[in-house]
Each structure stands twice: as C-alpha cells, then as structure tokens.
Enzyme design. Structure first.
Site, PDB file in Angstrom:
ATOM      1  N   ASN A   2       4.828  -7.774  -9.807  1.00 36.78           N
ATOM      2  CA  ASN A   2       4.414  -7.396  -8.325  1.00 36.78           C
ATOM      3  C   ASN A   2       3.366  -6.346  -8.514  1.00 36.78           C
ATOM      4  OD1 ASN A   2       4.596  -6.092  -5.710  1.00 36.78           O
ATOM      5  ND2 ASN A   2       6.330  -7.050  -5.186  1.00 36.78           N
ATOM      6  N   ASP A  62       1.747  -5.098  -5.674  1.00 37.22           N
ATOM      7  CA  ASP A  62       1.511  -4.523  -4.322  1.00 37.22           C
ATOM      8  C   ASP A  62       1.018  -2.991  -4.486  1.00 37.22           C
ATOM      9  OD1 ASP A  62       2.993  -7.074  -3.283  1.00 37.22           O
ATOM     10  OD2 ASP A  62       4.692  -5.806  -2.700  1.00 37.22           O
ATOM     11  N   HIS A  63       1.651  -2.458  -5.527  1.00 36.27           N
ATOM     12  CA  HIS A  63       1.289  -0.939  -5.596  1.00 36.27           C
ATOM     13  C   HIS A  63      -0.113  -0.839  -6.081  1.00 36.27           C
ATOM     14  CE1 HIS A  63       4.603  -0.170  -3.154  1.00 36.27           C
ATOM     15  NE2 HIS A  63       5.332  -0.892  -3.985  1.00 36.27           N
ATOM     16  N   HIS A  99       3.456  -9.202  -1.903  1.00 39.95           N
ATOM     17  CA  HIS A  99       4.011  -9.138  -0.573  1.00 39.95           C
ATOM     18  C   HIS A  99       3.052  -8.891   0.527  1.00 39.95           C
ATOM     19  CE1 HIS A  99       7.644  -7.312   2.004  1.00 39.95           C
ATOM     20  NE2 HIS A  99       6.975  -8.482   2.831  1.00 39.95           N
ATOM     21  N   ARG A 126       2.906  -7.869   3.825  1.00 42.12           N
ATOM     22  CA  ARG A 126       3.342  -7.291   4.899  1.00 42.12           C
ATOM     23  C   ARG A 126       2.817  -7.645   6.215  1.00 42.12           C
ATOM     24  NH1 ARG A 126       7.699  -3.669   3.068  1.00 42.12           N
ATOM     25  NH2 ARG A 126       8.146  -3.310   5.402  1.00 42.12           N
ATOM     26  N   ARG A 137       0.035  -3.065   4.826  1.00 39.61           N
ATOM     27  CA  ARG A 137      -0.287  -1.671   4.159  1.00 39.61           C
ATOM     28  C   ARG A 137      -0.735  -1.624   2.949  1.00 39.61           C
ATOM     29  NH1 ARG A 137       6.157  -0.005   3.658  1.00 39.61           N
ATOM     30  NH2 ARG A 137       6.109  -0.458   5.938  1.00 39.61           N
ATOM     31  N   HIS A 138      -0.328  -2.783   2.009  1.00 40.80           N
ATOM     32  CA  HIS A 138      -0.812  -3.166   0.589  1.00 40.80           C
ATOM     33  C   HIS A 138      -1.927  -4.279   0.331  1.00 40.80           C
ATOM     34  CE1 HIS A 138       3.036  -4.594   0.189  1.00 40.80           C
ATOM     35  NE2 HIS A 138       3.543  -3.448   0.186  1.00 40.80           N
ATOM     36  N   GLU A 141       5.464 -13.129  -1.279  1.00 47.58           N
ATOM     37  CA  GLU A 141       6.810 -12.595  -0.481  1.00 47.58           C
ATOM     38  C   GLU A 141       6.190 -12.482   0.852  1.00 47.58           C
ATOM     39  OE1 GLU A 141       8.215  -8.934  -1.708  1.00 47.58           O
ATOM     40  OE2 GLU A 141       8.780  -9.786  -3.892  1.00 47.58           O
ATOM     41  N   THR A 180      11.432  -2.889   1.115  1.00 50.66           N
ATOM     42  CA  THR A 180      12.423  -3.801   1.677  1.00 50.66           C
ATOM     43  C   THR A 180      13.685  -3.288   1.289  1.00 50.66           C
ATOM     44  OG1 THR A 180      10.735  -5.363   0.878  1.00 50.66           O
ATOM     45  CG2 THR A 180      12.755  -6.321   1.670  1.00 50.66           C
ATOM     46  N   GLU A 224      16.798 -14.830  -4.555  1.00 51.91           N
ATOM     47  CA  GLU A 224      16.567 -13.651  -5.417  1.00 51.91           C
ATOM     48  C   GLU A 224      17.578 -12.387  -4.835  1.00 51.91           C
ATOM     49  OE1 GLU A 224      12.394 -12.422  -5.815  1.00 51.91           O
ATOM     50  OE2 GLU A 224      13.182 -10.180  -5.768  1.00 51.91           O
ATOM     51  N   HIS A 248      14.222  -5.606  -7.454  1.00 54.44           N
ATOM     52  CA  HIS A 248      13.874  -4.506  -6.803  1.00 54.44           C
ATOM     53  C   HIS A 248      14.676  -3.137  -7.326  1.00 54.44           C
ATOM     54  CE1 HIS A 248      13.332  -1.651  -3.085  1.00 54.44           C
ATOM     55  NE2 HIS A 248      12.945  -2.709  -2.569  1.00 54.44           N
TER      56      HIS A 248
HETATM   57  N1  PXP Z   1      11.643  -8.657  -5.030  1.00 60.53           N
HETATM   58  C1  PXP Z   1      11.507  -8.491  -3.446  1.00 60.53           C
HETATM   59  C2  PXP Z   1      11.971  -9.600  -2.857  1.00 60.53           C
HETATM   60  C3  PXP Z   1      10.949  -7.362  -3.144  1.00 60.53           C
HETATM   61  O1  PXP Z   1      10.672  -7.244  -1.956  1.00 60.53           O
HETATM   62  C4  PXP Z   1      10.383  -6.332  -3.972  1.00 60.53           C
HETATM   63  C5  PXP Z   1       9.603  -4.932  -3.452  1.00 60.53           C
HETATM   64  O2  PXP Z   1       8.565  -5.424  -2.836  1.00 60.53           O
HETATM   65  C6  PXP Z   1      10.649  -6.543  -5.428  1.00 60.53           C
HETATM   66  C7  PXP Z   1      11.095  -7.674  -5.961  1.00 60.53           C
HETATM   67  C8  PXP Z   1      10.156  -5.582  -6.373  1.00 60.53           C
HETATM   68  O3  PXP Z   1      10.629  -4.091  -6.180  1.00 60.53           O
HETATM   69  P1  PXP Z   1      10.217  -3.117  -6.989  1.00 60.53           P
HETATM   70  O4  PXP Z   1       8.794  -2.794  -6.394  1.00 60.53           O
HETATM   71  O5  PXP Z   1      11.383  -2.033  -6.524  1.00 60.53           O
HETATM   72  O6  PXP Z   1      10.362  -3.246  -8.492  1.00 60.53           O
END
Ligand code: PXP
Length: 254
Positions: A12, A14-15, A48, A50, A54-55, A75, A106, A156, A199
């Site tokens: 992922n 996003d960050h 994701h 959103r 935000r990201h 996502e 989330t 998931e 997550h």
């Molecule tokens: N799976 C889903 C559905 C999520 O919403 C997220 C967080 O955006 C993740 C996985 C990944 O979580 P993390 O960033 O804590 O590894």
C-alpha cells in the site's frame, strides 16, 4: 513453495503520498514507490482514494494503473463518485472499506450486515465492469456470511485489533484476536470466498498470519513505509517478503 497456496504481498503506497502532500509538489512519487516495491517482490499495489484525498489523488490512481505491471487494488468507500472513478480507472480489484472523515485510518470493517442493501449494487456494478471486488470486514461469522450472500468473490479480514493487542503487549487479547482471524479464514474458505488480510501488520505479525493457509494475500502499507525510512523501501519490502515466506514455510513444515 509446495503444499499450501502462495501468499501474495500487496504494498500500500498511501503514505508515500502522505509525505508528498505534506509539502505539496510531486515528491516523493507514489508511482515510483510502486515500481520499486514491485521490483523488490511486491505482487500488487494497493492505494486508497479517500473522499478527502488526504493522500492518494485521482491522478495517482490513473498513473498507477498505467505504470505498473502487477495488479492494482483500488480501496474506496461505497459512494457513487468513487464508483465512477473506479470504473474509469478499471483496476484489477476494488476493496470496499468504511470511511469516516475524522478517522486517522480505516478503523473497523464494513458493516456488511446493516449495509447489505447499500453495498449490493456497488458490488454488482464493479463486477459487471470486470473489477474483482473485495470487502474489508471484521473476522466475524455474520460478516462473512453477508459477504458471501452479497456475491463478493473476496474478503479482506481486518487485522487491526489483533495487531494493536500485540503492539500493546496484551497477550491474552492478542491470542483471542488471532483465534478469531484463524476461525474466520477457515470460514471464508468454506464459503468459497478468497481470503485476504491487512491493517497494522509488521514483520512479526505478517510472519505469524502467514501460517494461516487460507489467507492468500496480505495488504501492508504504514509499517513498510516507516521501515523504509531506516532501510530503504526495497529492503523493507524484501524483508517483508522474507518474513511472509518464512511464516508460511514453517507452518507447512509443522
Ligand atoms: N487493507 C485495508 C483495507 C486498509 O484500509 C489498509 C489501510 O489503508 C491496509 C490494508 C493497510 O494497513 P496498514 O497501512 O496499517 O498496513
């Protein structure tokens, strides 16, 4: 690997976009991160979009889809606007998640039981558009049954409660949360659902959850991006891949 099914790693990004957005501008680029993660062993990329952007931004999704050679997992919340964007991006998969504007991440699984009627047309439209739908749910029997009745091919499982208990050193709670995940993964498989999880996972929790043979994909972001600050993104992904492979191999040998 022989025996049980292979375990895919979805990274992922996003960050990476969170850091970019802290300053505006274009760097660091989540697409560059995605390409590097794939080179280092990721089997797919998750992002994701959103509602508050935000990201990840709309354009990031389009650029990711165009640039990467592995599956893109989009996502999103189940809203009309997101549905239109997803159908135009045409990712390999969409993971439907709950979204609250004030949350930092989330915070729980989708209410698939209460939201059954709302979710059904989204799953149908995405499926008609050739997108594989996954539902982000709590490891709970009623949620799994509703997910199967909704016709989603994938669930998931939210690993947040387990990972949080592990991080807090609350051993008894961690074990009972892990047991919920173990039972839910078996139930998902029994219902014919492909089972993913994610997550809050880190190297240790990814290694442990890799021992559940029904789980075929982990989606991991925040920890990998944080670890990348110290060892680089490629090394962080490689070490995660190694932890997952070790966890699965140990379970197969057990
Ligand atoms: N799976 C889903 C559905 C999520 O919403 C997220 C967080 O955006 C993740 C996985 C990944 O979580 P993390 O960033 O804590 O590894």
């Amino acid at each position: 690997m022989s025996g049980t099914r292979a375990l895919r790693l979805g990274v992922n990004v996003d960050h990476i976009a969170t850091v970019r957005n802290a300053r505006g501008g274009a760097r660091p680029d989540p697409v560059r991160a995605a390409l590097l993660a794939i080179d280092a062993g990721a089997d797919g990329i998750t992002a994701h979009l959103r509602e508050d952007r935000r990201h990840i931004r709309d354009e990031d999704m389009r650029r990711l889809k165009a640039a990467i050679s592995k599956p893109l997992n989009f996502e999103m919340a189940a809203t009309e606007q997101m549905l239109d964007i997803a159908l135009s991006v045409a990712p390999h998969a969409c993971c439907l998640v709950p979204e609250k504007r004030t949350e930092r991440t989330t915070e729980g699984g989708l209410d698939v039981v209460g939201g059954f009627g709302h979710l059904k047309p989204f799953i149908a439209e995405l499926s008609r558009g050739g997108v594989r739908v996954s539902l982000f749910i709590e490891p709970d029997g009623a949620a799994l049954e509703a997910a199967a009745a909704l016709g989603a091919p994938v669930v998931e499982l939210h690993t947040g409660a387990w990972c949080h208990a592990v991080e807090q050193g609350e051993e008894a709670r961690a074990e009972s949360e892990f047991e919920r995940l173990r039972v839910a993964a078996m139930r998902a498989s029994g219902l014919g659902l492909e089972c993913h999880a994610g997550h809050g996972l880190d190297f240790d929790t990814a290694r442990r959850i890799a021992s559940l043979p029904e789980i075929v994909e982990l989606n991991i972001g925040h920890f990998l991006v944080g670890e990348a600050l110290f060892v680089g993104l490629a090394e962080s992904v490689r070490l995660m891949r190694k932890a997952m492979d070790e966890g699965r191999a140990a379970a197969e040998g057990a």
